[in-house]
Design a protein around this motif. Sequence first.
Motif, mmCIF file in Angstrom:
data_model
loop_
_atom_site.group_PDB
_atom_site.id
_atom_site.type_symbol
_atom_site.label_atom_id
_atom_site.label_comp_id
_atom_site.label_asym_id
_atom_site.label_seq_id
_atom_site.Cartn_x
_atom_site.Cartn_y
_atom_site.Cartn_z
ATOM 1 N N GLU A 64 0.851 -1.190 0.000
ATOM 2 C CA GLU A 64 0.000 0.000 0.000
ATOM 3 C C GLU A 64 0.885 1.237 0.000
ATOM 4 O O GLU A 64 1.926 1.261 0.652
ATOM 5 C CB GLU A 64 -0.897 0.005 1.239
ATOM 6 C CG GLU A 64 -1.909 1.119 1.244
ATOM 7 C CD GLU A 64 -2.903 0.992 2.376
ATOM 8 O OE1 GLU A 64 -2.821 1.796 3.325
ATOM 9 O OE2 GLU A 64 -3.750 0.080 2.320
ATOM 10 N N TRP A 82 -3.548 3.695 -2.211
ATOM 11 C CA TRP A 82 -3.603 2.665 -3.248
ATOM 12 C C TRP A 82 -2.992 1.370 -2.728
ATOM 13 O O TRP A 82 -2.074 1.388 -1.924
ATOM 14 C CB TRP A 82 -2.804 3.102 -4.471
ATOM 15 C CG TRP A 82 -3.234 4.396 -5.059
ATOM 16 C CD1 TRP A 82 -2.879 5.656 -4.657
ATOM 17 C CD2 TRP A 82 -4.114 4.585 -6.169
ATOM 18 N NE1 TRP A 82 -3.469 6.593 -5.451
ATOM 19 C CE2 TRP A 82 -4.228 5.962 -6.387
ATOM 20 C CE3 TRP A 82 -4.793 3.697 -7.013
ATOM 21 C CZ2 TRP A 82 -5.011 6.488 -7.415
ATOM 22 C CZ3 TRP A 82 -5.559 4.223 -8.027
ATOM 23 C CH2 TRP A 82 -5.669 5.597 -8.222
ATOM 24 N N ALA A 128 -1.891 -1.052 -9.541
ATOM 25 C CA ALA A 128 -2.864 -0.923 -8.455
ATOM 26 C C ALA A 128 -4.173 -1.620 -8.788
ATOM 27 O O ALA A 128 -4.680 -1.518 -9.906
ATOM 28 C CB ALA A 128 -3.119 0.554 -8.162
ATOM 29 N N PHE A 131 -8.238 1.230 -4.578
ATOM 30 C CA PHE A 131 -8.135 2.644 -4.251
ATOM 31 C C PHE A 131 -8.975 2.879 -3.004
ATOM 32 O O PHE A 131 -10.149 2.480 -2.957
ATOM 33 C CB PHE A 131 -8.637 3.529 -5.400
ATOM 34 C CG PHE A 131 -8.720 4.981 -5.029
ATOM 35 C CD1 PHE A 131 -7.566 5.738 -4.919
ATOM 36 C CD2 PHE A 131 -9.935 5.581 -4.749
ATOM 37 C CE1 PHE A 131 -7.625 7.076 -4.553
ATOM 38 C CE2 PHE A 131 -10.010 6.911 -4.390
ATOM 39 C CZ PHE A 131 -8.852 7.659 -4.289
ATOM 40 N N LEU A 136 -10.777 -1.067 -7.521
ATOM 41 C CA LEU A 136 -10.956 0.076 -8.414
ATOM 42 C C LEU A 136 -12.342 0.047 -9.045
ATOM 43 O O LEU A 136 -12.843 -1.016 -9.406
ATOM 44 C CB LEU A 136 -9.924 0.034 -9.539
ATOM 45 C CG LEU A 136 -8.471 0.254 -9.164
ATOM 46 C CD1 LEU A 136 -7.588 -0.016 -10.373
ATOM 47 C CD2 LEU A 136 -8.257 1.660 -8.655
ATOM 48 N N LEU A 147 0.058 3.051 -11.467
ATOM 49 C CA LEU A 147 0.147 4.244 -10.629
ATOM 50 C C LEU A 147 1.581 4.756 -10.698
ATOM 51 O O LEU A 147 2.507 4.088 -10.234
ATOM 52 C CB LEU A 147 -0.234 3.916 -9.183
ATOM 53 C CG LEU A 147 -0.052 5.058 -8.179
ATOM 54 C CD1 LEU A 147 -1.034 6.197 -8.465
ATOM 55 C CD2 LEU A 147 -0.207 4.543 -6.760
#
Length: 194
Positions: A64, A82, A128, A131, A136, A147
């Motif tokens: 993360e 993320w 990623a 989020f 996502l 990202l």
Amino acid sequence: MAETSVRDRVPPGQVVTEKFPVLHTGEVPRYRDDLSDWSIHVFGEVERPVTLTWDEFRRLPAREVVVDIHCVTRWSKLGTRWRGVPAARVLEEAGVKPEARFVLVHADPDYTTNLPLADLYRDDVLLAFEFDGRPLAPEHGYPVRLLVPHRYFWKSAKWVRGFELLPEDRPGYWEERGYHNEADPWKEQRYGFF
């Protein structure tokens, strides 16, 4: 947070937003619920081209990061959270050849963006899949987006499907249409100069 510290985090010409604007070209891709139709490919200047299925990709170690993001359309969103697989970890699967210096990122639908290969080795650059603690949303790149927080956000391609490693730089979708090749928000590299 003190006003001066926020100001120090916002590049010139940017405005902070709490929203997460949705900008992209083309239709939002749709994938099967089980993601059996999703995979990511690493090819080009590699020792062994690799294709990872969703299950194989998700078995890789994830991390993360909390980063600020900046869009070429002049919005910045601070302190975004993320979770994903470090891009460098995916490259390890293929074994990068010494002559590889750039990457052309391939994404659905027919989108590309280019980066120096060194960018993918930064600790905060992820493939990623979450989020703010959730998968996502489709319009933000589900199931996986790149990202790259130190570049304008068009370099953080949504719906990523592959990394093509190259000895020389090749422009991507927006770069071919006049966007700046480097995309450094602190230098306001928005348009021009490939």
